[in-house]
Design an enzyme around this catalytic site. Structure first.
Site, PDB file in Angstrom:
ATOM      1  N   HIS A   1       0.808  -1.223   0.000  1.00 12.73           N
ATOM      2  CA  HIS A   1       0.000   0.000   0.000  1.00 12.73           C
ATOM      3  C   HIS A   1       0.840   1.272   0.000  1.00 12.73           C
ATOM      4  CE1 HIS A   1       0.914  -0.865   4.207  1.00 12.73           C
ATOM      5  NE2 HIS A   1       0.628   0.388   4.524  1.00 12.73           N
TER       6      HIS A   1
ATOM      7  N   LYS B   1       6.056   5.381  -1.667  1.00 15.86           N
ATOM      8  CA  LYS B   1       6.993   6.223  -0.901  1.00 15.86           C
ATOM      9  C   LYS B   1       8.414   6.130  -1.449  1.00 15.86           C
ATOM     10  CE  LYS B   1       4.503   6.337   3.510  1.00 15.86           C
ATOM     11  NZ  LYS B   1       4.518   5.974   4.945  1.00 15.86           N
TER      12      LYS B   1
ATOM     13  N   HIS C   1       2.522   9.924  -2.780  1.00  9.51           N
ATOM     14  CA  HIS C   1       2.963   8.530  -2.778  1.00  9.51           C
ATOM     15  C   HIS C   1       1.842   7.579  -3.175  1.00  9.51           C
ATOM     16  CE1 HIS C   1       1.024   8.121   1.218  1.00  9.51           C
ATOM     17  NE2 HIS C   1       1.083   6.814   1.017  1.00  9.51           N
TER      18      HIS C   1
ATOM     19  N   HIS D   1      -5.881   3.878  -0.325  1.00  8.25           N
ATOM     20  CA  HIS D   1      -5.880   3.545   1.100  1.00  8.25           C
ATOM     21  C   HIS D   1      -5.882   4.789   2.001  1.00  8.25           C
ATOM     22  CE1 HIS D   1      -1.536   4.131   0.568  1.00  8.25           C
ATOM     23  NE2 HIS D   1      -1.399   4.174   1.887  1.00  8.25           N
ATOM     24  N   HIS D   2      -5.697   5.966   1.417  1.00  7.83           N
ATOM     25  CA  HIS D   2      -5.817   7.202   2.200  1.00  7.83           C
ATOM     26  C   HIS D   2      -7.129   7.945   1.906  1.00  7.83           C
ATOM     27  CE1 HIS D   2      -2.072   7.309   4.395  1.00  7.83           C
ATOM     28  NE2 HIS D   2      -1.384   7.036   3.294  1.00  7.83           N
TER      29      HIS D   2
END
Length: 340
Positions: A200, A204, A229, A255-256
């Site tokens: 996930h 980054k 990211h 996922h954010h």
């Protein structure tokens, strides 16, 4: 010749009437194919002895059938008798008719051969299907192993720059797999999210070191860069045509995102957010809260769950969080087995 004799004369079967014990009268013509079994017939009477052991043992069960005067036939099932170097497929039936205990013996011939061939064909077909299933399972396992190697290589590359522990990454996959299994996903789908969810934060790898590894809080412009990211990871993982990688791309991108639509990068809300991303968000928050980080101590699980309860319905999917809570024993087991 009687009607009974006419009926049996063209068939490979003979009818006996029991006299006593293993002694029987032959009451229909003896077919030529069966004559070698009873070469010593005297005065149309035979004695079934240990020369025909299977038939002799069948008589013990037949005796009970006759004694209870059952109207239906009682069959011995098929057996093979060796005669002059040839196997004869035979079947006996005990019958009670008009107060008489009768024994019907028949040579099954082509009927048996056809049945045996049909059963053998069906068996061969099943064996072939089982072999194909084993080969498919083997190939599927090989594909999953290759996908896992891809995932591990990417995570290893990202791990050289990110501060997340390998144990944290493994737990994320196992947590999501437990939730997927509870949701009724297929074993293949459960395995896919186990491999996909740990990626996930793969994006980054594209964030500059002075932001990614900066101690303390980020400036607004640095936060904006950090948030890219999600899109970077999605781009890295997309376009492969591999289901697991496509799932990982969706998770990385979303996922954010937040249940109430205030997340990033697309501002998706509710079930617009892919379910894999919603699951990953929940378990990622949980694992971060209950483990020590350089910027915070580990929270007690009770405190972590209180924080997450406040986030349910705004930050995280309330229904999936409810499911997550029912799986806490499994989550604790994963935490115990995969430690930092």
């Amino acid at each position: 010749m009687s009607l009974l004799e006419n009926t049996f004369s063209g068939l490979n079967q003979v009818l006996f009437r029991r006299v006593s014990g293993s002694s029987f009268d032959v009451i229909t013509p003896m077919p030529k194919v069966l004559e070698p079994l009873f070469s010593d017939v005297q005065n149309a009477r035979i004695d079934i002895d240990d020369r025909l052991p299977f038939l002799q043992h069948f008589l013990y069960d037949a005796e009970l059938h006759w004694r209870e005067q059952h109207q239906s036939a009682f069959s011995s099932g098929v057996w093979l008798e060796a005669v002059n170097g040839k196997e004869l497929p035979l079947e006996a039936s005990a019958i009670f008719v008009n107060g008489q205990p009768l024994l019907l013996l028949q040579e099954l011939g082509e009927k048996y051969t056809e049945t045996a061939e049909r059963l053998q064909s069906a068996r061969d077909h099943l064996l072939m299907e089982e072999a194909l299933e084993r080969e498919v399972a083997k190939r599927t396992r090989q594909i999953l192993d290759r996908e896992e190697q891809i995932s591990l290589c990417l995570l290893a590359a990202a791990g050289c720059r990110d501060q997340e522990t390998g144990a944290h990454i493994r737990r994320i996959g196992l947590y999501c797999a437990a939730m997927a299994k509870a949701l009724g996903w297929s074993p293949a789908e459960v395995e896919q999210i186990r491999l996909a969810a740990p990626m996930h934060d793969i994006g980054k790898i594209g964030i500059p070191d002075h932001i990614l590894q900066k101690p303390g809080g980020l400036e607004v412009h640095e936060r904006t860069i950090m948030e890219t990211h999600a899109a970077i990871g999605a781009s890295m993982l997309s376009g492969t045509g591999i289901e697991m990688m496509d799932l990982a791309s969706d998770i990385s991108r979303c996922h954010h995102e937040r249940w109430d639509g205030t997340g990033y990068p697309q501002g998706l809300s509710g079930e617009e957010i892919p379910i894999g991303a919603r699951m990953t968000s929940i378990v990622d928050i949980y694992d971060a809260l209950v483990h020590k980080r350089v910027y915070k101590p580990a929270f007690e699980e009770t405190q972590a769950l209180e924080i997450m309860s406040d986030m349910a319905g705004s930050h995280i999917d309330p229904n999936l969080f409810e499911l997550f809570q029912t799986l806490l024993p499994k989550m604790r087991e994963i935490r115990e087995q995969v430690q930092d």
